[in-house]
Design an enzyme around this catalytic site. Sequence first.
Site, short mmCIF file in Angstrom:
data_model
loop_
_atom_site.label_atom_id
_atom_site.label_comp_id
_atom_site.label_asym_id
_atom_site.label_seq_id
_atom_site.Cartn_x
_atom_site.Cartn_y
_atom_site.Cartn_z
N HIS A 73 1.51 4.74 -2.86
CA HIS A 73 2.03 6.06 -2.87
C HIS A 73 3.11 6.53 -3.06
O HIS A 73 3.29 7.43 -4.04
CB HIS A 73 1.59 6.42 -1.24
CG HIS A 73 0.55 6.46 -0.59
ND1 HIS A 73 -0.66 7.22 -1.13
CD2 HIS A 73 -0.01 5.95 0.46
CE1 HIS A 73 -1.59 7.17 -0.22
NE2 HIS A 73 -1.47 6.21 0.61
N HIS A 97 3.36 6.84 -7.03
CA HIS A 97 2.46 8.00 -7.33
C HIS A 97 3.39 9.09 -7.26
O HIS A 97 3.29 10.16 -8.21
CB HIS A 97 1.31 8.15 -6.44
CG HIS A 97 0.23 9.30 -6.85
ND1 HIS A 97 -0.80 9.29 -6.22
CD2 HIS A 97 0.11 9.76 -7.97
CE1 HIS A 97 -1.70 10.16 -6.84
NE2 HIS A 97 -0.94 10.43 -8.11
N HIS A 140 0.83 -1.32 -0.10
CA HIS A 140 0.04 0.03 0.14
C HIS A 140 0.71 1.19 -0.08
O HIS A 140 0.50 2.06 -0.89
CB HIS A 140 -0.85 -0.02 1.40
CG HIS A 140 -1.74 1.28 1.35
ND1 HIS A 140 -3.18 1.36 0.90
CD2 HIS A 140 -1.19 2.58 1.90
CE1 HIS A 140 -3.45 2.61 1.00
NE2 HIS A 140 -2.61 3.31 1.63
N GLU A 141 1.71 1.35 0.92
CA GLU A 141 2.74 2.51 0.90
C GLU A 141 3.50 2.71 -0.09
O GLU A 141 3.82 3.76 -0.78
CB GLU A 141 3.53 2.67 2.41
CG GLU A 141 2.70 2.49 3.66
CD GLU A 141 1.68 3.80 3.72
OE1 GLU A 141 1.96 4.86 3.08
OE2 GLU A 141 0.67 3.68 4.45
#
Length: 675
Positions: A468, A471, A464-465
Site C-alpha cells: 500500500h 502505491h 502487504h502494508e
Amino acid sequence: MTDNPFLAPSPLPYQLPPFAEIREEHYRPALDQGMAEQLAEIARITADPAPADFENTLVALERSGTLLARVLAVFDNQTSAVTNEAVQALDAEFRPRLAAHSDAIHLDRALFARIDAVHARRAELDLDAESLRLLERHHTRFVRAGARLSQAEQQRLRELNARIAAASTEFQENAFKANAAAALVLQDEAELAGLSPDAVEAAAQNARELGHPGGYVLSLQNFSIQPALAVLTDRQVRKRLLDASLNRGAQRGGELAAELSALRAERAAIFGYPNHAAYVVADETAGTVEAVDGLLGRLVAPAVANAERELARLVAAAEADGVGDFGPHDLAYYQEQVRKAEYDLDTAELRPYFELERVLHDGVFHAAGLVYGLSFTERPDLVGYHPDTRVFEVFEEDGSPLGLFLGDFFARSSKRGGAWMDEMVPQCGLFERRPVIYNNLNIAKPAPGEPVLLSLDEVRTLFHEFGHALHGLFSDVRYPSLAGTQVPRDFVEFPSQVNEMWATWPEVRANYARHHQSGEPLPAELVERLARAENFGQGCRTVEYLAAALLDWAWHTVPAGRRIEDAQAFEAAALKEAGLALEAVPPRYRTGYFSHVFASDYSAGYYAYIWSEVLDADTVEWFRGNGLTVRAGGEIFRRELLSRGGSVPALETFRAVVGRDPDTAPLLARRGLGG
C-alpha cells in the site's frame, strides 16, 4: 490561533507535519477554520461571473480545502494510532459535522450546476486524459452524493449522513473499548505453556503497561482467531481466549450494526437502489451485486468441502489426544499439530529467523530496491507522531528524492487493532507535493533489549502494508483527488497483495531470513517444508474469510424499511443461508467487532480482498512468466499501474500490465480450489 502549527504548510522536509509542535488543543480551532475556509472557497467558485470552465470550477475545487485536509491527515491517524478519551470525544463531536460539511459542498446546487455544465461540454474541451478523468469522477461523485435529488430528499440525506457518521464513530469507540476490556489476564505462567519465551516476556511486559504487574496479558487482535491459539497447550485457556475474542462488543456493537444497516439501506433507496450493496458496487470495478454474488458463490462450495476434509484430519488428531469435543478453540492448535506431523513444520521454528529489523531492511526495503530501484535512509532528526514511529527518506535509483515513509510497528493500548496504511501528505503535481506515507502494524513489543521476532503472518503483513505504501509513494498525478490509493475499494488491495509475493521470493527471503543470533540463513530443508505446506489450511482460511465477506454482504443487502432486531440471530441465519455455518471455523470477524464495515469505508466492500486477489494471483504469474528481469517487470508495474492512482480506470491499468482481462484460474489454484 497564531501559534497553531496547522495554519501554514509545514516547513519540514516533504511537509512532514510538525508533530513536536502539535497539541490536542490545536485540532478544534483548526478543524473549524478548515471547514470555514473551504466553504468560503466554494462560495467564490459559485460566485464567479465567468462561465464555468475546467480551470475556474474543477481545478478551483481541487485547490479548495487544503487546511482541512492537512488537519484531518493528522487527526484521523491520532484517532486510530494514539487515541485517548479526549481525542475520542472530539472525534465523536466532529464526525457528524464533517459529514454535514461534505454535504454542504456536494449538495450545493450552484456548484453542481457549474460542474454539470463543464461535463456536458467535455467532448469539445480538448482536455488531456487525466483532466477528463477528474471531470468525470467529480461529476459521478456529486451525483452519487445527491446533487440531483429534490430538496426534500437532500434534507433527509443530510440527516442520514449525520447519523451514519455518529453511529460509525460510536461503533469504532465501542470496538476499541471492547478490545481492551476483553484482553485475557493470566496470573500463572504455566497457563502460557506453548508460547515462546519471547512471547511470554511480551505478555508480561504488556501486563506491566496495563496495570497488572506480576501477571500476563494477552491483548486481542481485531480478528477472531487470535495468534496464541495456535500454540497454547491449555484447552481452557484457549477457550477463554477465543470466547473473549468472539463475544467482545456483541451487545452494543450489534445494536449499532443493525442501525447502520437500516440507515444505509434507507440512503440507498433515496438513490433508487434496492439496498446499500447495490449502491456501493455500482461505482466499483465489480459493477453489480450479481458479479460479487457470482464470485463469492463459486467459492463457497469448494472452500467448505476443503475445510471439511481438513477438519476431519484435525478432529482425528484431537481424538488421538483424548479430546472428544473438538471446538473452534481447538482449530488453530490442531492445525499446528497436524502441520508438524504431516509436513514436519513447526511455525515456531521460523520466528528466530524473522527479526523485525532484518525483515524490514533486508526484506521489505531490499525487495523495493530489487524490483523498483529504491533505497531508504532513516531520518532520526525527523519526529514522528509517537516515540515508536520511525521516519525514512526514500530515494529513486538515481539518488533523487521520492518521499518519506513512516513505520509504526508496535501494538499499544492507545492504538486500534489491525494494520493499515494512509497518507500524511498525498503526492500532488498541482501543489508540487511529494508523498509522506505511513504504515501501522500491531506487533507485540518485547521488553527493552529483547529481539522483536515475527510470525510468518506478521512478515506477510509487513510486506502487504508496504505494498500500500508503494502505491502512495509511486503516485505521479496532477490532481489530489486522483492521487495514490484513490482507486476503487475492490482494487486498492491488489497492489498490496502483489507485494506479498516478495516475502517468499527466493532472492529476497535468502537476504532477510537469518537467525537473529547466529546470522545463519533459513535452512534449505525448512524452506522446502514451507513450500510443501503452502496450501495447508487453505480450506479453513478461505471459509473464515468468506464467512466475514458474506456476513458483510448480508447486512448490506437488507432492503430499506427492515430493521434487524437481534444481530446475533441475524448473523447466525446469514451464515447458515450462505452455507458457511461451520461451528469449528468462526468468521474472521463477527458483527460486534467488524470495524472494517461498520466503522470505516468497507461497508459492502469486504469482498474486495478476494476480488483483488484474482488480480493479484494473476499478476504474480505474470511476474514469474513474462520473460523479463524482476527490475524490468517492476518498472512496468510501477509505470502502468502504481503511478496512475485514480487517473485511469482501474482495470485499464491491470490490462496495461498483463495485456489481457483477469483470469481466475491462478486464484483458484492458490486457494486449493481447483480450476
